[in-house]
Motif scaffolding. Structure first.
Motif, PDB file in Angstrom:
ATOM      1  N   ASP A 111     -25.404   0.023  31.550  1.00 20.64           N
ATOM      2  CA  ASP A 111     -25.072  -1.229  30.466  1.00 20.64           C
ATOM      3  C   ASP A 111     -25.863  -2.511  30.408  1.00 20.64           C
ATOM      4  O   ASP A 111     -25.320  -3.231  31.065  1.00 20.64           O
ATOM      5  N   GLY A 112     -26.831  -2.268  29.446  1.00 20.19           N
ATOM      6  CA  GLY A 112     -27.324  -3.911  29.842  1.00 20.19           C
ATOM      7  C   GLY A 112     -25.949  -5.288  29.463  1.00 20.19           C
ATOM      8  O   GLY A 112     -26.378  -6.486  29.801  1.00 20.19           O
ATOM      9  N   ASP A 113     -25.445  -5.048  28.601  1.00 14.41           N
ATOM     10  CA  ASP A 113     -24.134  -5.568  28.536  1.00 14.41           C
ATOM     11  C   ASP A 113     -23.683  -6.784  29.549  1.00 14.41           C
ATOM     12  O   ASP A 113     -23.785  -7.575  29.644  1.00 14.41           O
ATOM     13  N   ILE A 114     -23.135  -5.659  30.175  1.00 14.16           N
ATOM     14  CA  ILE A 114     -22.211  -6.145  31.238  1.00 14.16           C
ATOM     15  C   ILE A 114     -23.232  -6.639  32.221  1.00 14.16           C
ATOM     16  O   ILE A 114     -22.407  -7.594  32.776  1.00 14.16           O
ATOM     17  N   SER A 115     -24.393  -6.200  32.511  1.00 16.34           N
ATOM     18  CA  SER A 115     -25.043  -6.698  33.721  1.00 16.34           C
ATOM     19  C   SER A 115     -25.689  -8.655  33.071  1.00 16.34           C
ATOM     20  O   SER A 115     -25.722  -8.721  33.362  1.00 16.34           O
ATOM     21  N   ASN A 116     -25.810  -8.265  31.351  1.00 18.03           N
ATOM     22  CA  ASN A 116     -26.212  -9.719  30.738  1.00 18.03           C
ATOM     23  C   ASN A 116     -25.033 -10.534  31.295  1.00 18.03           C
ATOM     24  O   ASN A 116     -24.825 -12.192  31.675  1.00 18.03           O
ATOM     25  N   ARG A 117     -23.653 -10.153  30.636  1.00 14.76           N
ATOM     26  CA  ARG A 117     -22.450 -10.702  31.250  1.00 14.76           C
ATOM     27  C   ARG A 117     -21.920 -11.616  31.928  1.00 14.76           C
ATOM     28  O   ARG A 117     -21.504 -12.393  33.149  1.00 14.76           O
ATOM     29  N   THR A 223     -10.446  -4.115  35.849  1.00  8.03           N
ATOM     30  CA  THR A 223     -10.707  -6.126  35.812  1.00  8.03           C
ATOM     31  C   THR A 223     -12.243  -6.370  35.676  1.00  8.03           C
ATOM     32  O   THR A 223     -11.970  -7.496  35.289  1.00  8.03           O
ATOM     33  N   LEU A 224     -12.994  -5.893  36.137  1.00 11.23           N
ATOM     34  CA  LEU A 224     -13.959  -6.527  35.774  1.00 11.23           C
ATOM     35  C   LEU A 224     -14.308  -7.289  34.269  1.00 11.23           C
ATOM     36  O   LEU A 224     -14.390  -7.919  33.956  1.00 11.23           O
ATOM     37  N   PHE A 225     -13.525  -5.716  33.320  1.00 10.29           N
ATOM     38  CA  PHE A 225     -14.160  -5.656  31.953  1.00 10.29           C
ATOM     39  C   PHE A 225     -12.759  -6.958  31.581  1.00 10.29           C
ATOM     40  O   PHE A 225     -13.202  -7.692  30.868  1.00 10.29           O
ATOM     41  N   GLU A 226     -11.787  -7.263  32.005  1.00  5.51           N
ATOM     42  CA  GLU A 226     -10.630  -8.788  31.447  1.00  5.51           C
ATOM     43  C   GLU A 226     -11.320  -9.186  32.072  1.00  5.51           C
ATOM     44  O   GLU A 226     -11.599 -10.954  31.130  1.00  5.51           O
ATOM     45  N   THR A 232      -9.347  -5.611  28.114  1.00  2.00           N
ATOM     46  CA  THR A 232      -9.999  -4.233  28.753  1.00  2.00           C
ATOM     47  C   THR A 232     -11.268  -4.102  27.778  1.00  2.00           C
ATOM     48  O   THR A 232     -10.947  -3.810  26.228  1.00  2.00           O
ATOM     49  N   ARG A 233     -11.812  -3.074  27.397  1.00  2.00           N
ATOM     50  CA  ARG A 233     -12.733  -2.292  26.915  1.00  2.00           C
ATOM     51  C   ARG A 233     -12.923  -0.579  27.398  1.00  2.00           C
ATOM     52  O   ARG A 233     -13.178  -0.583  28.030  1.00  2.00           O
ATOM     53  N   GLU A 234     -12.548  -0.100  26.597  1.00  2.00           N
ATOM     54  CA  GLU A 234     -12.970   1.307  26.491  1.00  2.00           C
ATOM     55  C   GLU A 234     -14.066   1.737  27.563  1.00  2.00           C
ATOM     56  O   GLU A 234     -15.396   1.597  26.952  1.00  2.00           O
ATOM     57  N   THR A 235     -14.213   2.448  28.723  1.00  2.00           N
ATOM     58  CA  THR A 235     -15.407   2.836  28.989  1.00  2.00           C
ATOM     59  C   THR A 235     -15.067   4.128  29.695  1.00  2.00           C
ATOM     60  O   THR A 235     -13.924   4.509  29.873  1.00  2.00           O
ATOM     61  N   THR A 236     -15.973   5.200  29.685  1.00  2.00           N
ATOM     62  CA  THR A 236     -15.518   5.827  30.530  1.00  2.00           C
ATOM     63  C   THR A 236     -16.560   6.005  32.154  1.00  2.00           C
ATOM     64  O   THR A 236     -18.313   6.124  32.245  1.00  2.00           O
TER      65      THR A 236
END
Length: 239
Positions: A111-117, A223-226, A232-236
């Protein structure tokens, strides 16, 4: 969006691999050979070696307890590289780095977006380490480490530092300069003999032995997405 960023978000290739495809003329955009730095959008027909970009793979979020000696590189010719060590069935990459001699937590993902954030320094996301140096230190050393040390042409941000023993301390950073802790210690006359990252934000190594890895739990991801998105961000996860 630039072509290499757009395609890397699909999770199938790194930006370096995409740049190589472009140089070799393997990518077309709307029937024309792509050029380096070209802007594209979702409406464009992008083909790689005549085939459309595959659907984005199922997101994967892993906590790896990296042992010393493993190199954080995507170059598979490098001995003891991270990807050969994990041998994970889909392409994943580390969020940030740990140098070869260091050990501890690496978040691995596609997940490139979460890495950048996570890596955005202005967001002051905490990374916690336990560090052992070659000789006992006094209170002055801890004060200087916490106040900021001049390295790499700048002064490190103030950080939290606390003693664990005569030669071991805990440090919480909110920035990630190259070999930052080792350089800070050296500037103050100390050399690191052991460096372990034990936490990134709310993710820690609890229950993960050295050399092992685990998928992040749903609770950890919520918690990480928050923290990263403010909601929250929908994910699996890739369990």
């Amino acid at each position: 969006m630039r072509i290499n960023k757009y395609m890397s978000l699909s999770g199938h290739w790194s930006r370096r691999e995409i740049d190589r495809f472009i140089e070799e003329g393997c990518i077309t955009v709307n029937g024309s050979v792509c050029v380096r730095g070209q802007d594209v959008s979702e409406e464009d027909a992008i083909l790689v070696m005549g085939m459309p970009i595959p659907d984005k793979p199922k997101p994967v979020y892993i906590a790896l307890n990296k042992p010393p000696g493993i190199v954080c590189t995507a170059v598979r010719d490098v001995r003891n590289n991270l990807f050969e060590y994990m041998d994970y069935p889909v392409r994943i990459f580390p969020v940030g780095r740990l140098d070869k001699d260091s050990q501890g937590l690496l978040i691995m993902t596609n997940d490139g977006d979460i890495s950048n954030r996570i890596l955005r320094s202005e967001k002051s996301h905490e990374k916690e380490y336990v560090v052992t140096v070659t000789k006992p230190f006094g209170g002055e050393f801890l004060e200087k480490m916490g106040a900021g040390v001049a390295i790499l042409g700048t002064v490190t941000n103030p950080c939290k530092v606390s003693r664990i023993s005569s030669d071991t301390f805990r440090i919480i950073l909110t920035q990630g300069l190259n070999r930052q802790i080792r350089r800070m210690c050296k500037e103050l006359g100390f050399y690191v003999t052991r460096l372990e990252r034990i936490r990134i934000m709310n993710i820690n190594l609890e229950g993960t032995e050295l050399g092992e890895w685990r998928h992040l739990t749903d609770g950890e991801m919520l918690t990480l997405f928050e923290k990263l998105y403010g909601k929250t961000r929908e994910t699996t996860s890739g369990k």
